[in-house]
Design a protein around this motif. Structure first.
Motif, PDB file in Angstrom:
ATOM      1  N   GLN A  59       0.830  -1.199   0.000  1.00 31.62           N
ATOM      2  CA  GLN A  59       0.000   0.000   0.000  1.00 31.62           C
ATOM      3  C   GLN A  59       0.868   1.253   0.000  1.00 31.62           C
ATOM      4  O   GLN A  59       0.595   2.208  -0.719  1.00 31.62           O
ATOM      5  CB  GLN A  59      -0.927   0.011   1.206  1.00 31.62           C
ATOM      6  N   TRP A  62       2.172   1.902  -3.483  1.00 26.23           N
ATOM      7  CA  TRP A  62       1.152   2.454  -4.370  1.00 26.23           C
ATOM      8  C   TRP A  62       0.874   3.911  -4.030  1.00 26.23           C
ATOM      9  O   TRP A  62       0.627   4.726  -4.926  1.00 26.23           O
ATOM     10  CB  TRP A  62      -0.133   1.630  -4.272  1.00 26.23           C
ATOM     11  N   LYS A  65       3.521   6.007  -5.475  1.00 30.50           N
ATOM     12  CA  LYS A  65       3.226   6.145  -6.900  1.00 30.50           C
ATOM     13  C   LYS A  65       2.185   7.236  -7.130  1.00 30.50           C
ATOM     14  O   LYS A  65       2.317   8.079  -8.024  1.00 30.50           O
ATOM     15  CB  LYS A  65       2.737   4.803  -7.458  1.00 30.50           C
ATOM     16  N   LEU A 278      -6.120   4.798  -4.503  1.00 30.15           N
ATOM     17  CA  LEU A 278      -5.811   3.387  -4.740  1.00 30.15           C
ATOM     18  C   LEU A 278      -6.835   2.751  -5.675  1.00 30.15           C
ATOM     19  O   LEU A 278      -6.486   1.928  -6.528  1.00 30.15           O
ATOM     20  CB  LEU A 278      -5.764   2.631  -3.413  1.00 30.15           C
ATOM     21  N   LEU A 281      -6.052   3.931  -9.216  1.00 27.94           N
ATOM     22  CA  LEU A 281      -4.851   3.280  -9.738  1.00 27.94           C
ATOM     23  C   LEU A 281      -5.142   1.846 -10.158  1.00 27.94           C
ATOM     24  O   LEU A 281      -4.669   1.383 -11.207  1.00 27.94           O
ATOM     25  CB  LEU A 281      -3.736   3.306  -8.684  1.00 27.94           C
ATOM     26  N   SER A 282      -5.922   1.137  -9.355  1.00 28.75           N
ATOM     27  CA  SER A 282      -6.254  -0.244  -9.718  1.00 28.75           C
ATOM     28  C   SER A 282      -7.119  -0.274 -10.976  1.00 28.75           C
ATOM     29  O   SER A 282      -6.974  -1.163 -11.830  1.00 28.75           O
ATOM     30  CB  SER A 282      -6.949  -0.956  -8.557  1.00 28.75           C
ATOM     31  N   LYS A 285      -4.829   0.238 -13.986  1.00 28.10           N
ATOM     32  CA  LYS A 285      -4.032  -0.951 -14.275  1.00 28.10           C
ATOM     33  C   LYS A 285      -4.886  -2.041 -14.909  1.00 28.10           C
ATOM     34  O   LYS A 285      -4.465  -2.706 -15.855  1.00 28.10           O
ATOM     35  CB  LYS A 285      -3.366  -1.473 -13.002  1.00 28.10           C
TER      36      LYS A 285
END
Length: 330
Positions: A59, A62, A65, A278, A281-282, A285
């Protein structure tokens, strides 16, 4: 933190990593064929927060990032030189130095600083010696209703002042009335006025009326040469949402599949918590793949998000949550 696949400090404009989107001729048949299944999109979006979970050092990685992807923003009528200078200092040092050392990421910066035209020169001076670009909101932001020749002139002035990215706002009426030729023409002229500066097309999705309009406006702006498509000005009553994001990034995916050119994505407005970052971001991806986890193809338009991420990183290091004032913008 050294287990991260890519260095989150890699902040660069799209032409450094891949060919810039040159645009294409307006294809009205393609635009007309675009549809949006609202109920299916909403179901998929509702499932996103529970589909991926990262804990502990993963975590933290990420969240580091996410910091590298933030367009740290101030767009207030009471902005001052001092406020913008403090914001730029925060962009250069987004997390306390001792925390970054402990996390193995010294030198981490945000992706960009975003300001009104009046503050571009101040921001450029404050960021000298870094590779952090200045983004300027332009073209009669946030409504985009000033005379068109003045919107074009404003772009030129911001580029002249040193802005390397221009966040323009589209004329919503063109999307609402289905006048895609007019939207394409305006977007293409704005893209040309930006020159070497990269252009983010703000769709103001909360004012477009339907997800189908969002999908079609996204496609038309990419056809006209947008380097990024962006959800919102942050001034609408509804800003970035997961259903809108899903529609826009799938338009990006289809555009790349047909043309071979990658276009970036920027959700803006309402993303204030680390857990929200988060989820986005997921989503990126899953839907677009690893290239869209870099600053050249993905940005968050945010300000308060950084403070919450910093609190979460301190909790990771110490086991304790700190007060918000310990992580102020300046």
């Amino acid at each position: 933190m050294q287990t991260m696949t890519d260095n989150p400090m890699r902040t660069q404009l799209p032409q450094v990593a891949h060919a810039r989107n040159p645009g294409m001729a307006l294809d009205l048949d393609w635009v007309a064929a675009v549809q949006a299944n609202t109920s299916a999109i909403e179901r998929r979006a509702a499932s996103l927060p529970g589909r991926r979970s990262v804990k502990k050092e993963f975590q933290a990685a990420w969240l580091l990032k996410a910091i590298s992807l933030i367009d740290l923003t101030t767009l207030s009528g009471d902005d001052t030189v001092g406020r913008v200078q403090r914001l730029c200092a925060k962009a250069r040092q987004p997390v306390r130095a001792e925390m970054l050392e402990a996390l193995g990421m010294p030198g981490l910066t945000t992706g960009a600083v975003c300001v009104y035209h009046e503050m571009v020169e101040t921001a450029v001076r404050a960021l000298e010696g870094t590779n952090i670009p200045v983004a300027a909101v332009s073209t009669g932001f946030p409504a985009g209703l000033s005379p068109f020749h003045l919107r074009i002139a404003e772009i030129g002035e911001s580029v002249k002042a040193g802005a390397r990215e221009i966040d323009i706002v589209i004329s919503r009426r063109h999307a609402l009335t289905g006048n895609w030729q007019a939207l394409y023409g305006e977007m293409a002229e704005m893209r040309a006025a930006c020159g070497e500066a990269h252009v983010k097309a703000i769709l103001a999705t909360g004012e477009l009326g339907s997800l189908r309009n969002v999908a079609r406006a996204s496609l038309v702006c990419m056809m006209a040469g947008a380097d990024f498509i962006k959800t919102s000005t942050g001034k609408e009553s509804v800003n970035a949402t997961l259903p809108v994001s899903l529609v826009m990034i799938r338009a990006i995916r289809e555009y790349e599949a047909r043309t071979g050119f990658k276009v970036g994505y920027k959700p803006a407005g309402g993303i204030a918590k680390a857990k929200d970052a988060l989820v986005y971001l997921s989503l990126m991806k899953d839907e677009l793949g690893h290239p869209w986890l870099q600053p050249d193809l993905f940005r968050f338009g945010a300000s308060s998000l950084l403070g919450d991420i910093e609190r979460q990183l301190e909790h990771h290091l110490t086991g304790r949550y700190s007060a918000g004032y310990r992580h102020a913008m300046g």
